[in-house]
Every structure is written in structure tokens, then in C-alpha cells.
Scaffold this active site. Structure first.
Site, mmCIF file in Angstrom:
data_model
loop_
_atom_site.group_PDB
_atom_site.id
_atom_site.type_symbol
_atom_site.label_atom_id
_atom_site.label_comp_id
_atom_site.label_asym_id
_atom_site.label_seq_id
_atom_site.Cartn_x
_atom_site.Cartn_y
_atom_site.Cartn_z
ATOM 1 N N CYS A 77 0.711 -1.138 0.247
ATOM 2 C CA CYS A 77 -0.136 0.163 -0.569
ATOM 3 C C CYS A 77 0.881 1.409 0.200
ATOM 4 C CB CYS A 77 -0.972 0.052 1.283
ATOM 5 S SG CYS A 77 -2.685 1.193 0.979
ATOM 6 N N HIS A 170 -3.409 -5.211 1.908
ATOM 7 C CA HIS A 170 -2.652 -5.426 3.420
ATOM 8 C C HIS A 170 -2.874 -7.031 3.505
ATOM 9 C CE1 HIS A 170 -2.147 -0.812 4.608
ATOM 10 N NE2 HIS A 170 -2.996 -0.856 3.348
ATOM 11 N N GLU A 172 -0.883 -8.623 5.658
ATOM 12 C CA GLU A 172 -0.552 -8.306 7.284
ATOM 13 C C GLU A 172 -1.913 -8.537 8.016
ATOM 14 O OE1 GLU A 172 0.099 -5.909 5.404
ATOM 15 O OE2 GLU A 172 -0.682 -4.025 6.036
HETATM 16 N N1 GLN Z 1 -3.391 6.193 0.544
HETATM 17 C C1 GLN Z 1 -2.539 6.305 1.804
HETATM 18 C C2 GLN Z 1 -0.878 6.617 1.073
HETATM 19 O O1 GLN Z 1 -1.113 7.509 0.670
HETATM 20 C C3 GLN Z 1 -2.007 4.834 1.338
HETATM 21 C C4 GLN Z 1 -2.853 3.782 2.393
HETATM 22 C C5 GLN Z 1 -2.655 2.823 3.149
HETATM 23 O O2 GLN Z 1 -1.803 2.613 3.339
HETATM 24 N N2 GLN Z 1 -3.369 1.934 3.463
HETATM 25 O O3 GLN Z 1 -0.389 7.113 1.830
#
Ligand code: GLN
Length: 194
Positions: A77, A170, A172
Site C-alpha cells: 500500500c 494489506h 499483514e
Molecule cells: N493512500 C495512502 C497513501 O497515500 C496509503 C494507504 C495505506 O497504506 N493503507 O499513503
């Protein structure tokens, strides 16, 4: 296997738990010297702007970049955003090592988070339960990049480019260790070829 988990902000404890469960040795990375002797690195989800700011103030940008250029590194992410070369924003600090174009807030505010089962290339058994939280999307990849997971409509959410792994979701935050095992296998393979 010693696996670093960037521990500046975000969901790093969950990664550590998963790694320990699989018999690996997680190491929290907060300073450049913590990268010494690591076999691989995970950059967790969280907020990529915050991770970038903190990494800049701890003098971590260059050391992390050098590490990720040579060693297996997985971004989940915000971690994927941090690894990417192109996020469409000029002044946000990123490592820029993975040749992918990422749209940071691709799903907008309307769809803040969602969960969906997706088949992942290289994972045996049932589709992987993917948890998306303000997730990015991969919008373009290079020829040497393997798309290993997409949504049903084809939008790209998991990629592998050589020793680099990126997921918009995610793993994890689930109880399914298969993705972490896939990364550990990548680390083991890369150790063999050294
Ligand atoms: N949108 C978030 C960002 O720009 C990422 C979100 C996340 O890691 N769950 O960092």
C-alpha cells in the site's frame, strides 16, 4: 532470515508478527544502520507522505534506495507508493526504484476501503483475501514486470519486478501467511544466486 520492517509509521507490527510466525527474524528499521545484514525489507502501509517525511528527517532515503536497488524489498500500500518511480506528484519524497506508475488515491474517498478475494499468480490454493484501505492502483508497468494480481475488471493491484514486490492491499492484516511466504521464498532465492 533477517527481514527488516520499516518502522517509521503504519502497520509494521502486523508484518513483524507474520514474519515471526513463519520463522523469520524481523528487525525494526528506523535508522540507516539498522539495514546492515538484512536479507530483505518490507515497507508497510500507512501514509506515504508521512513515511516520506520521516524517512527524510532520519536520513533514510538514500540508504533505503540503495538497499532496495539490490535486495528483495516488498511495499504494501503506502509502501508500494514509496517504492514506485512515478506517483504523479513531484514534491513527495519517494525511493523511486520500482518501474511502475501508481495512482495514490485511485479509489477516491467514496470507496475508502473494501475487501475482495483475488487469485494471485504464484500462490497455490484459494484466492487471497485482499484488504484495501485508501489503496493505490498500479496504472502502468514495464515489460519486465510481472502482474501477479488484478481486480476482476483487470485493474492491477499486485506486481513483481525482479527482486521487488508491490501490493496495493494489506496481506499483514489477514491471517493468511501465503503472501509473506512468497516474499520469503523470493529472499531465499535471491540469497542463493548471490
Ligand atoms: N493512500 C495512502 C497513501 O497515500 C496509503 C494507504 C495505506 O497504506 N493503507 O499513503
Amino acid at each position: 532470515m533477517k527481514i527488516g520492517v520499516l518502522a517509521l509509521q503504519g502497520a509494521f507490527i502486523e508484518h513483524e508478527k507474520m514474519l515471526r510466525h513463519l520463522g523469520a527474524d524481523p528487525v525494526q528499521v528506523r535508522l540507516p544502520e539498522h539495514l546492515e545484514g538484512l536479507d530483505g525489507l518490507i515497507i508497510p502501509g500507512g501514509e506515504s507522505t508521512t513515511i516520506g517525511k520521516l524517512a527524510t528527517s532520519y536520513g533514510l532515503i538514500e540508504p533505503l534506495r540503495a538497499f532496495a536497488q539490490q535486495h528483495p524489498t516488498w511495499g504494501t500500500c503506502a509502501g508500494l507508493i514509496f517504492l514506485a518511480k512515478d506517483i504523479g506528484i513531484e514534491d513527495q519524497p519517494i525511493l523511486g526504484v520500482m518501474d511502475v506508475k501508481v495512482n495514490r488515491n485511485a479509489f477516491g474517498r467514496q470507496v475508502d476501503s473494501f475487501e475482495v478475494d483475488i487469485p494471485i499468480k504464484g500462490l497455490e490454493g484459494e484466492p487471497f483475501h485482499a484488504v484495501f484501505i485508501r489503496a493505490p492502483l498500479v496504472e502502468a508497468v514495464q515489460a519486465d514486470t510481472d502482474v501477479i494480481g488484478t481486480l476482476a475488471d483487470g485493474r492491477i493491484v499486485a506486481v513483481r519486478q525482479r527482486h521487488l514486490l508491490g501490493t496495493a492491499f494489506h496481506p499483514e492484516l489477514t491471517n493468511d501467511p501465503r503472501f509473506h511466504q512468497l516474499f520469503l521464498d523470493l529472499v531465499a532465492k535471491s540469497n542463493e544466486s548471490l
